[in-house]
Design a protein around this motif. Structure first.
Motif, PDB file in Angstrom:
ATOM      1  N   VAL A  93       0.945  -0.965  -0.008  1.00  0.00           N
ATOM      2  CA  VAL A  93       0.029   0.049   0.143  1.00  0.00           C
ATOM      3  C   VAL A  93       1.230   1.405   0.590  1.00  0.00           C
ATOM      4  N   SER A  94       0.697   2.321  -0.684  1.00  0.00           N
ATOM      5  CA  SER A  94       1.344   3.671  -0.832  1.00  0.00           C
ATOM      6  C   SER A  94       0.311   4.361  -1.131  1.00  0.00           C
ATOM      7  N   TYR A  95       0.774   6.100  -1.257  1.00  0.00           N
ATOM      8  CA  TYR A  95       0.003   7.082  -0.985  1.00  0.00           C
ATOM      9  C   TYR A  95       0.718   7.939  -2.312  1.00  0.00           C
ATOM     10  N   ASN A  96       0.157   8.510  -3.791  1.00  0.00           N
ATOM     11  CA  ASN A  96       0.668   9.841  -3.985  1.00  0.00           C
ATOM     12  C   ASN A  96      -0.240  10.117  -4.709  1.00  0.00           C
ATOM     13  N   GLY A  97      -0.933  10.981  -3.559  1.00  0.00           N
ATOM     14  CA  GLY A  97      -1.643  11.347  -4.087  1.00  0.00           C
ATOM     15  C   GLY A  97      -3.256  10.894  -4.320  1.00  0.00           C
ATOM     16  N   SER A  98      -3.624  10.084  -4.583  1.00  0.00           N
ATOM     17  CA  SER A  98      -4.592   8.752  -4.426  1.00  0.00           C
ATOM     18  C   SER A  98      -3.715   8.080  -3.488  1.00  0.00           C
ATOM     19  N   VAL A  99      -4.586   7.024  -3.180  1.00  0.00           N
ATOM     20  CA  VAL A  99      -3.956   6.091  -2.135  1.00  0.00           C
ATOM     21  C   VAL A  99      -3.988   4.283  -3.261  1.00  0.00           C
ATOM     22  N   TYR A 100      -3.162   3.825  -3.478  1.00  0.00           N
ATOM     23  CA  TYR A 100      -2.656   2.180  -4.238  1.00  0.00           C
ATOM     24  C   TYR A 100      -2.558   1.661  -3.677  1.00  0.00           C
ATOM     25  N   VAL A 101      -2.811   0.387  -3.980  1.00  0.00           N
ATOM     26  CA  VAL A 101      -3.091  -0.981  -3.315  1.00  0.00           C
ATOM     27  C   VAL A 101      -2.149  -2.256  -4.905  1.00  0.00           C
ATOM     28  N   ASN A 102      -1.161  -2.377  -4.322  1.00  0.00           N
ATOM     29  CA  ASN A 102      -0.482  -3.396  -5.629  1.00  0.00           C
ATOM     30  C   ASN A 102      -0.201  -3.192  -6.499  1.00  0.00           C
ATOM     31  N   GLY A 103      -0.176  -0.742  -6.769  1.00  0.00           N
ATOM     32  CA  GLY A 103       0.427  -0.360  -8.071  1.00  0.00           C
ATOM     33  C   GLY A 103      -0.830   0.479  -8.492  1.00  0.00           C
ATOM     34  N   HIS A 104      -1.657   0.137  -7.824  1.00  0.00           N
ATOM     35  CA  HIS A 104      -3.036   0.542  -8.555  1.00  0.00           C
ATOM     36  C   HIS A 104      -3.538   1.143  -7.852  1.00  0.00           C
ATOM     37  N   PRO A 105      -4.436   2.376  -8.565  1.00  0.00           N
ATOM     38  CA  PRO A 105      -4.403   4.085  -7.317  1.00  0.00           C
ATOM     39  C   PRO A 105      -6.309   3.155  -7.312  1.00  0.00           C
ATOM     40  N   ILE A 106      -6.613   3.662  -6.049  1.00  0.00           N
ATOM     41  CA  ILE A 106      -8.341   3.311  -5.884  1.00  0.00           C
ATOM     42  C   ILE A 106      -9.407   4.243  -5.091  1.00  0.00           C
ATOM     43  N   ASP A 107     -10.438   4.560  -5.617  1.00  0.00           N
ATOM     44  CA  ASP A 107     -11.306   5.178  -4.798  1.00  0.00           C
ATOM     45  C   ASP A 107     -12.054   5.007  -3.406  1.00  0.00           C
ATOM     46  N   LEU A 108     -11.544   5.225  -2.452  1.00  0.00           N
ATOM     47  CA  LEU A 108     -12.231   4.416  -0.535  1.00  0.00           C
ATOM     48  C   LEU A 108     -13.397   4.545  -1.032  1.00  0.00           C
ATOM     49  N   ALA A 109     -14.346   4.899  -2.054  1.00  0.00           N
ATOM     50  CA  ALA A 109     -16.267   4.962  -2.269  1.00  0.00           C
ATOM     51  C   ALA A 109     -16.211   3.720  -2.467  1.00  0.00           C
ATOM     52  N   TYR A 110     -15.561   3.115  -2.930  1.00  0.00           N
ATOM     53  CA  TYR A 110     -15.952   1.865  -4.039  1.00  0.00           C
ATOM     54  C   TYR A 110     -14.871   0.496  -3.361  1.00  0.00           C
ATOM     55  N   VAL A 111     -14.971   0.753  -1.722  1.00  0.00           N
ATOM     56  CA  VAL A 111     -13.547  -0.221  -1.139  1.00  0.00           C
ATOM     57  C   VAL A 111     -14.628  -0.698  -0.433  1.00  0.00           C
ATOM     58  N   TYR A 112     -14.200  -1.579   0.160  1.00  0.00           N
ATOM     59  CA  TYR A 112     -15.151  -2.126   1.432  1.00  0.00           C
ATOM     60  C   TYR A 112     -14.090  -3.328   2.697  1.00  0.00           C
ATOM     61  N   TYR A 113     -14.357  -3.871   3.477  1.00  0.00           N
ATOM     62  CA  TYR A 113     -13.212  -4.575   4.010  1.00  0.00           C
ATOM     63  C   TYR A 113     -13.949  -5.551   5.190  1.00  0.00           C
ATOM     64  N   LYS A 114     -13.706  -6.269   5.578  1.00  0.00           N
ATOM     65  CA  LYS A 114     -15.251  -6.943   6.261  1.00  0.00           C
ATOM     66  C   LYS A 114     -13.900  -7.159   7.788  1.00  0.00           C
ATOM     67  N   ASP A 115     -15.363  -6.803   8.762  1.00  0.00           N
ATOM     68  CA  ASP A 115     -15.209  -6.846   9.643  1.00  0.00           C
ATOM     69  C   ASP A 115     -16.277  -7.812  10.302  1.00  0.00           C
ATOM     70  N   ASN A 116     -15.890  -8.773  10.689  1.00  0.00           N
ATOM     71  CA  ASN A 116     -16.700 -10.341  11.808  1.00  0.00           C
ATOM     72  C   ASN A 116     -17.896 -10.467  10.022  1.00  0.00           C
ATOM     73  N   ASP A 117     -19.223 -10.397  10.338  1.00  0.00           N
ATOM     74  CA  ASP A 117     -19.726 -10.656   9.080  1.00  0.00           C
ATOM     75  C   ASP A 117     -20.448  -9.473   8.696  1.00  0.00           C
ATOM     76  N   GLU A 118     -19.667  -8.792   8.651  1.00  0.00           N
ATOM     77  CA  GLU A 118     -19.883  -6.908   7.836  1.00  0.00           C
ATOM     78  C   GLU A 118     -19.320  -6.186   6.576  1.00  0.00           C
ATOM     79  N   TYR A 119     -19.595  -5.835   5.921  1.00  0.00           N
ATOM     80  CA  TYR A 119     -18.823  -4.985   4.828  1.00  0.00           C
ATOM     81  C   TYR A 119     -18.585  -3.844   4.793  1.00  0.00           C
ATOM     82  N   ILE A 120     -17.631  -3.283   6.145  1.00  0.00           N
ATOM     83  CA  ILE A 120     -17.616  -1.813   5.440  1.00  0.00           C
ATOM     84  C   ILE A 120     -16.838  -0.442   4.567  1.00  0.00           C
ATOM     85  N   ASN A 121     -17.474   0.345   4.461  1.00  0.00           N
ATOM     86  CA  ASN A 121     -17.182   0.664   3.399  1.00  0.00           C
ATOM     87  C   ASN A 121     -15.885   2.250   4.082  1.00  0.00           C
TER      88      ASN A 121
END
Length: 247
Positions: free
Chosen positions: A64-92
């Protein structure tokens, strides 16, 4: 009425199936919060409810890195369209780090699952119809009891239901219009609602337009017709917001 309809048309022309950038470019503070959360995950999920086709995509975290945007595995992501799992819920992630508010653009802070779906005009209209009916049923349920026996009682009941529908319409206006447009559109709505009631009230109180026979029951009719128009407005706004925001 014309101004309100023109306002709705403005929404229609603003609808796009393209994925809007919401939390793509973020500051260092927001990025640091997001990166800290991402680094605690084994995988994250890209999921766009705004897109014509919604399907989750799993990303295994390598770096994970930062250059104006957050990059994951070298690709920029839009945080509004990213979820992570916490127990049985997906958190935006975007909501979690504060770059987008819960409910904005149809984005929810938490989801039970990332449902795959395909937007279509027919599906959106049916979904809007069902949502409008559910809102009406809830409005009616909140005023149902045994005291409505006289015409005046029924008028009071219809007023309460129509006011409830009016509040739902205002909520959809706030979701569908930009903040700077909302005050004017809300004013148009209030003016339109008064005009609708006055039209039907004048229609039914003129003897030659009495349905069946003139009498106290005639006093109910303007509220019933106002309710029908409010339902049409609500359904139209729901349809446009579903198409625009993906919810």
């Amino acid at each position: 009425m014309k101004k309100f309809i023109l306002g709705l048309i403005c929404i229609l022309f603003s609808i796009t199936n393209a994925q809007a950038e919401i939390c793509h470019n973020v500051n260092q503070e927001t990025a640091s919060k997001a990166m800290s959360i991402i680094n605690e995950q084994r995988e994250i999920f890209e999921y766009c409810s705004l897109c014509e086709s919604a399907k989750s995509h799993s990303i295994q975290i390598e770096n994970v890195s930062y250059n104006g945007s957050v990059y994951v595995n070298g690709h920029p992501i839009d945080l509004a369209y990213v979820y992570y799992k916490d127990n049985d819920e997906y958190i935006n992630l975007g909501v979690d780090v504060g770059c987008v508010k819960d409910g904005a653009y149809g984005i929810s802070a938490k989801l039970d699952n990332l449902i795959e779906f395909q937007h279509s005009k027919e599906n959106n209209k049916e979904q809007a119809k069902q949502k409008a009916k559910a809102i009406f049923d809830e409005c009616a349920k909140n005023v149902e009891n045994d005291k409505y026996r006289t015409t005046q009682d029924m008028i009071e009941r219809n007023i309460k239901i129509n006011n409830c529908l009016g509040e739902a319409i205002k909520q959809e206006i706030q979701k569908g219009f930009d903040p700077q447009q909302q005050p004017q559109i809300l004013e148009y709505f209030e003016q339109t609602r008064k005009g609708i009631w006055n039209f039907y009230n004048n229609l039914y109180t003129a003897n030659k337009y009495c349905y069946g026979q003139c009498g106290s029951i005639t006093g109910l009719l303007p509220y019933s017709d106002e309710g029908l128009v409010l339902m049409q407005m609500l359904e139209s706004l729901l349809y446009l917001n579903i198409a625009k925001n993906g919810y």
